[in-house]
Design an enzyme around this catalytic site. Structure first.
Site: not given
Ligand SMILES: Cc1cc2nc3c(=O)[nH]c(=O)nc-3n(C[C@H](O)[C@H](O)[C@H](O)COP(=O)(O)OP(=O)(O)OC[C@H]3O[C@@H](n4cnc5c(N)ncnc54)[C@H](O)[C@@H]3O)c2cc1C
Length: 393
Positions: A136, A139-140, A274, A285, A346, A370, A373
């Site tokens: 959401e 809520a990511g 190239r 190297q 390049g 998903e 990192s």
């Molecule tokens: C191409 C694409 C396809 C997707 N498909 C789907 C899908 O099919 N279904 C679905 O449900 N979702 C999907 N997503 C959503 C995806 O799962 C979320 O974007 C992801 O979980 C990150 O959430 P956010 O974008 O809200 O980033 P945020 O949660 O806001 O994070 C922003 C940054 O802060 C970092 N961060 C967050 N918490 C912490 C912490 N505790 N400590 C350190 N760093 C932190 C994160 O790692 C990130 O670098 C998709 C996203 C993309 C880009």
């Protein structure tokens, strides 16, 4: 083409080796599918790709045998081999394969027999498309911030809320939607299967990202589904999500591995052809050091990906540490490998439409979706420190 010596590793049996050979031959004979995937509008391309993958039988790997699949249960090594191979040709084809699996993954792994019978055979045949909807706007990574709710009314659940960044939003036939239970004090999670034709579901926006990908927001307003649409146990929605991601995160690592292998192939071809300063780039190297680092990172990723897949296939119920390591290492190093390939080519490396330029755009999102990192690091550290992390996307 890319090094295949890893197929001799003990993680695989002959069925995997045959699968890799057959898929490579099929990819060579179906080059037009990959070219079209780079040319057609994204929705049209995805429908065509799903249909073609289904007709060719590759989608049988994303569902169990009883419901039109190949294996009794999902074989994660096969999923990884297929994602890895397809990613070497087209990020979009690879994505379509992956989402057929992830989109119905909760149903495959946790759903009732009736839901499986209703949905999985058409997914395997390429006749319908799935989607996994958990993220959401607010809520990511932090899934506990989820607000989409489901409340029980008679023999139905009514869903209200909005999911965003949903792959296949707008082209999917079925969505698995994760919600909080409105009637519960603890507001635990529930997952529900929703048909795209449900009048309570709409797609208010599509989102364009840097590489072709069907992505959008889904809105749920008094969206009524029958109680038999619950996927897994009521109030166990978070376990359903995390159990599904365990498998599919490993396969994201495999996709990254495919991008890496293709990038190394492109770098090798260019650096031997190239000439600079009177000799091929590959005789310099510093170039050799880059190639050694790329090849080593690829083998390390492959070891982590196939270790996680093998563990799951041989009976481990949860592999979140191993899946986290596989995804983290394979996606982070893929970004670096592709960038190095661009550098080795390049100016040719940044020409729009060049293979490495496409890979550069295609690989980026894998470090975010998903579970980004940083979240994989939290999961791994939590396990290493002997805790268990729940609730991270
Ligand atoms: C191409 C694409 C396809 C997707 N498909 C789907 C899908 O099919 N279904 C679905 O449900 N979702 C999907 N997503 C959503 C995806 O799962 C979320 O974007 C992801 O979980 C990150 O959430 P956010 O974008 O809200 O980033 P945020 O949660 O806001 O994070 C922003 C940054 O802060 C970092 N961060 C967050 N918490 C912490 C912490 N505790 N400590 C350190 N760093 C932190 C994160 O790692 C990130 O670098 C998709 C996203 C993309 C880009």
């Amino acid at each position: 083409m890319a090094d295949k010596s890893y197929l001799a590793w003990p993680f695989f049996d002959d069925s995997h080796r045959n699968l890799a050979d057959n898929l490579e031959a099929w990819c060579a004979a179906n080059e037009s599918l990959f070219l079209d995937s780079h040319r057609l509008p994204v929705d049209e391309a995805c429908r065509q790709i799903v249909h073609t993958l289904g007709s060719a039988g590759w989608l049988k790997y994303v569902v169990p045998k009883t419901y039109g699949g190949i294996h009794e249960r999902l074989d994660v090594r096969s999923l990884c081999l297929i994602r890895e191979s397809l990613a070497q040709h087209s990020g979009l084809v690879e994505f379509c394969f992956a989402l057929q699996g992830l989109g119905v993954g909760p149903i495959t792994l946790f759903g009732s027999d009736a839901l499986k019978q209703k949905i999985l055979p058409n997914i395997a045949a390429g006749k319908s498309i799935g989607a996994f909807a958990i993220s959401e706007k607010e809520a990511g990574s932090d899934l506990n911030a989820m607000t989409t709710s489901a409340r029980r009314v008679g023999d139905q659940y009514l869903i209200d809320g909005e999911k965003t960044w949903i792959s296949n939003a707008g082209i999917a036939d079925h969505y698995v939607v994760f919600c909080r239970m409105a009637d519960e004090k603890e507001r635990r999670f529930i997952s529900l299967a929703v048909d795209a034709g449900n009048p309570g579901l709409s797609i208010p926006e599509r989102i364009e990202v840097m590489a072709p990908h069907p992505l959008g927001t889904i809105r749920l307003r008094d969206c009524a589904v029958t109680a038999d649409s619950v996927v897994g146990e009521v109030s166990k929605g978070m376990s359903v999500a995390l159990g599904t991601l365990d498998i599919f995160r490993t396969t994201v690592g495999a996709a990254a591995l495919g991008f890496s292998r293709r990038a190394l192939d492109e770098a090798l071809a260019h650096s031997t052809e190239r000439t600079a300063f009177g000799q091929p780039l590959s005789a310099l190297q510093i170039t050799q050091a880059k190639i050694a680092d790329m090849a080593t990172a690829i083998d390390a990723s492959a070891l982590l990906v196939y270790r996680a897949a093998w563990l799951r296939d041989t009976g481990a119920q949860r592999i979140n540490r191993e899946a986290g390591m596989a995804k983290l290492h394979a996606t982070e190093s893929a970004q670096w490998i592709v960038d190095n390939a661009v550098q080795l080519l390049g100016a040719k490396g940044v020409v729009a439409g060049a293979t490495v330029e496409r890979l550069y755009r295609e690989v980026r999102a894998l470090r975010i979706y998903e579970g980004a990192s940083e979240i994989q690091k939290l999961i791994i550290a939590g396990q290493v420190l002997s805790g268990t992390k729940q609730g991270h996307n």
